[in-house]
Write a protein that holds these residues in place. Sequence first.
Motif, PDB file in Angstrom:
ATOM      1  N   ASP A  91       0.816  -1.241   0.146  1.00  0.00           N
ATOM      2  CA  ASP A  91      -0.171   0.033   0.050  1.00  0.00           C
ATOM      3  C   ASP A  91       0.822   1.209   0.061  1.00  0.00           C
ATOM      4  OD1 ASP A  91      -2.520   0.565  -0.351  1.00  0.00           O
ATOM      5  OD2 ASP A  91      -2.980   1.064   1.787  1.00  0.00           O
ATOM      6  N   GLY A  92       0.519   2.285  -1.043  1.00  0.00           N
ATOM      7  CA  GLY A  92       1.108   3.506  -0.942  1.00  0.00           C
ATOM      8  C   GLY A  92       2.662   3.525  -1.279  1.00  0.00           C
ATOM      9  N   THR A  93       2.977   2.493  -2.015  1.00  0.00           N
ATOM     10  CA  THR A  93       4.306   2.521  -2.496  1.00  0.00           C
ATOM     11  C   THR A  93       4.238   2.094  -4.075  1.00  0.00           C
ATOM     12  OG1 THR A  93       4.787   0.425  -1.992  1.00  0.00           O
ATOM     13  CG2 THR A  93       5.515   1.869  -0.431  1.00  0.00           C
ATOM     14  N   LEU A  94       5.269   2.680  -4.850  1.00  0.00           N
ATOM     15  CA  LEU A  94       5.299   2.326  -6.385  1.00  0.00           C
ATOM     16  C   LEU A  94       6.870   2.218  -6.460  1.00  0.00           C
ATOM     17  CD1 LEU A  94       3.325   5.476  -7.373  1.00  0.00           C
ATOM     18  CD2 LEU A  94       2.632   2.823  -7.912  1.00  0.00           C
ATOM     19  N   ILE A  95       7.050   1.337  -7.244  1.00  0.00           N
ATOM     20  CA  ILE A  95       8.551   1.314  -8.048  1.00  0.00           C
ATOM     21  C   ILE A  95       8.643   1.467  -9.509  1.00  0.00           C
ATOM     22  CG2 ILE A  95      10.364  -0.395  -8.375  1.00  0.00           C
ATOM     23  CD1 ILE A  95       9.451  -2.031  -5.862  1.00  0.00           C
ATOM     24  N   PHE A  96       9.413   2.415  -9.844  1.00  0.00           N
ATOM     25  CA  PHE A  96       9.756   2.846 -11.203  1.00  0.00           C
ATOM     26  C   PHE A  96      11.114   2.305 -11.658  1.00  0.00           C
ATOM     27  CE2 PHE A  96       6.472   6.013  -9.827  1.00  0.00           C
ATOM     28  CZ  PHE A  96       5.360   5.613 -10.592  1.00  0.00           C
ATOM     29  N   HIS A  97      11.024   1.543 -12.768  1.00  0.00           N
ATOM     30  CA  HIS A  97      12.484   1.134 -12.909  1.00  0.00           C
ATOM     31  C   HIS A  97      13.146   2.379 -14.005  1.00  0.00           C
ATOM     32  CE1 HIS A  97      11.941  -3.465 -13.306  1.00  0.00           C
ATOM     33  NE2 HIS A  97      10.823  -2.974 -12.807  1.00  0.00           N
ATOM     34  N   ALA A  98      14.696   2.499 -13.680  1.00  0.00           N
ATOM     35  CA  ALA A  98      15.082   3.077 -14.736  1.00  0.00           C
ATOM     36  C   ALA A  98      16.303   2.348 -15.575  1.00  0.00           C
ATOM     37  CB  ALA A  98      16.049   4.003 -13.857  1.00  0.00           C
ATOM     38  N   ALA A  99      17.538   2.178 -15.285  1.00  0.00           N
ATOM     39  CA  ALA A  99      18.226   1.453 -16.063  1.00  0.00           C
ATOM     40  C   ALA A  99      18.157  -0.082 -15.774  1.00  0.00           C
ATOM     41  CB  ALA A  99      19.786   2.030 -15.840  1.00  0.00           C
ATOM     42  N   THR A 100      17.023  -0.537 -16.377  1.00  0.00           N
ATOM     43  CA  THR A 100      16.682  -2.080 -16.181  1.00  0.00           C
ATOM     44  C   THR A 100      16.687  -2.800 -17.608  1.00  0.00           C
ATOM     45  OG1 THR A 100      14.605  -1.900 -15.831  1.00  0.00           O
ATOM     46  CG2 THR A 100      15.906  -1.939 -13.818  1.00  0.00           C
ATOM     47  N   GLN A 101      17.008  -3.964 -17.662  1.00  0.00           N
ATOM     48  CA  GLN A 101      16.511  -4.790 -18.781  1.00  0.00           C
ATOM     49  C   GLN A 101      16.412  -6.300 -18.348  1.00  0.00           C
ATOM     50  OE1 GLN A 101      19.856  -4.592 -21.370  1.00  0.00           O
ATOM     51  NE2 GLN A 101      21.306  -5.692 -20.068  1.00  0.00           N
ATOM     52  N   ARG A 102      15.745  -7.110 -19.176  1.00  0.00           N
ATOM     53  CA  ARG A 102      15.610  -8.193 -19.149  1.00  0.00           C
ATOM     54  C   ARG A 102      16.553  -9.157 -19.878  1.00  0.00           C
ATOM     55  NH1 ARG A 102      11.992  -9.759 -15.211  1.00  0.00           N
ATOM     56  NH2 ARG A 102      10.334  -7.802 -15.100  1.00  0.00           N
ATOM     57  N   ASP A 103      17.402 -10.251 -19.429  1.00  0.00           N
ATOM     58  CA  ASP A 103      18.412 -11.191 -20.156  1.00  0.00           C
ATOM     59  C   ASP A 103      17.580 -12.100 -21.157  1.00  0.00           C
ATOM     60  OD1 ASP A 103      17.610 -13.140 -18.536  1.00  0.00           O
ATOM     61  OD2 ASP A 103      19.449 -13.418 -17.636  1.00  0.00           O
ATOM     62  N   PRO A 104      18.280 -12.648 -21.816  1.00  0.00           N
ATOM     63  CA  PRO A 104      17.595 -13.482 -22.936  1.00  0.00           C
ATOM     64  C   PRO A 104      16.478 -14.597 -22.269  1.00  0.00           C
ATOM     65  CG  PRO A 104      19.782 -13.259 -23.571  1.00  0.00           C
ATOM     66  CD  PRO A 104      19.753 -12.615 -22.285  1.00  0.00           C
ATOM     67  N   LYS A 105      16.852 -14.978 -20.987  1.00  0.00           N
ATOM     68  CA  LYS A 105      16.161 -16.017 -20.149  1.00  0.00           C
ATOM     69  C   LYS A 105      14.842 -15.196 -19.382  1.00  0.00           C
ATOM     70  CE  LYS A 105      19.411 -19.533 -19.168  1.00  0.00           C
ATOM     71  NZ  LYS A 105      20.646 -19.792 -18.538  1.00  0.00           N
ATOM     72  N   GLY A 106      14.816 -13.784 -19.644  1.00  0.00           N
ATOM     73  CA  GLY A 106      13.643 -13.065 -18.916  1.00  0.00           C
ATOM     74  C   GLY A 106      13.976 -12.491 -17.644  1.00  0.00           C
TER      75      GLY A 106
END
Length: 418
Positions: free
Chosen positions: A351-366
Amino acid sequence: MRVLILGNGAREHALTWKFSKSKRISALFVAPGNAGTGEIATNLPDVRPTSAEEVIQACRTYRVDLVFIGPEDPLASGIVDALQKEKIPVIGPPAKSAQLEASKAFAKSFMVRNRIPTAEHRTFTSYPELERFLLSTPKRVVLKKSGLAAGKGVLESADQKELLQFARRTLQEDQLVVEEFLDGFETSIFVLCDGSSYQILPPCMDYKKAYDGNQGPNTGGMGSICPVPSVTTSLMNRIQTEVIKPTIEGLDKEGLTYKGVLYLGLMITNEGPKVLEYNVRFGDPETQVLLPLLSIDMGNLAEAIVTGSLHQLPFNSAEKTAVGVVIAAPGYPGTYPKGLPVELDIPKGSDGTLIFHAATQRDPKGNLQTNGGRCFTVVGIGKDIFEASVRAYDVVPRVRFDGAWYRKDIGKLLPHPI
Ligand code: AMP
Ligand code: GLY
């Protein structure tokens, strides 16, 4: 409405999140995007925001109705001019107006011409002249590279040797603005402009220094709060009459008015508010704390900016407070590794929190991994700054990767009202 957002930071994740909640949106694309935007929109990883050709092609392929531009580089290189030529509705300034951010020399002369309060300054192009000036001035000064520098083109130092070294290096590639050092506290003010009217948003503050207690080098921003307790209603009124109004009038007079976001970086001094810089876009990490507090449908807001009908939208003042904590890779703002595996241990429905990604990615396996310096912004929202800060810091340690670090005093270290 089919919307394309340009950029790949936490600011763009926050924009995407806000658009994704709109009742007006039928398709949402982000170019290039990050792992976070990929969960709520379609990422276009091969479209470079600075390539007008690739962006226009993407607009045709995906039948985009509106483009929202996050970062400064595409604005400075004229992406808006290129889109307007193709009659694609866009939120952001043309290159001519983007000089307000892309050239500090241009911005300072604009402020002087329009009598906007700012630090005294001189612009230099030659080193010997600048050296003579620095060796003779009794005042404490700040040196600024004129062009874009991702928050790393400014040196505040009392060490003359360091100032001269910085000046020599900078003058090899750019003009140098020398400013008087201003004492006070900083605030970031965002103004939405639709070409004829404007709307001022609640004040934000960016924690720019790397370490606790505002120590260490400047960064792109390690945390943010909105609104700012020391920016009182009477101070906001002064900011409006002494800074915002003359700025908007100056833009109008000089043919620089645009449809988009105007960002005023202010120092609140004993003499009143003074402009440190203009930017022509939303701030990062300010957007992550600002957008969650706006009780407005982002599709309606975007449409109002494009059609020039902002004055018809209801804007309520923020009743809650948001605190955003940036989680960075080891070594940032210097060199840092990429590709660190990330574990997000976040209970559903926090409740009352959010997470925003900046420099992130998925590797080939996800699997989720880091892909840069500032990796996430965790936002806590509460009835006041204490609750918001506690909520943010409850979640921060649950974002795990090797060497992850963050400031511990966001929303706790607050400026005293002046
Ligand atoms: P700017 O890119 O011009 O906003 O400068 C980056 C940061 O350097 C600002 O956010 C301030 O923290 C600091 N700074 C810039 N100009 C001054 C000034 N004239 N006096 C004191 N600090 C400044
Ligand atoms: N928060 C600083 C910037 O976006 O430039």
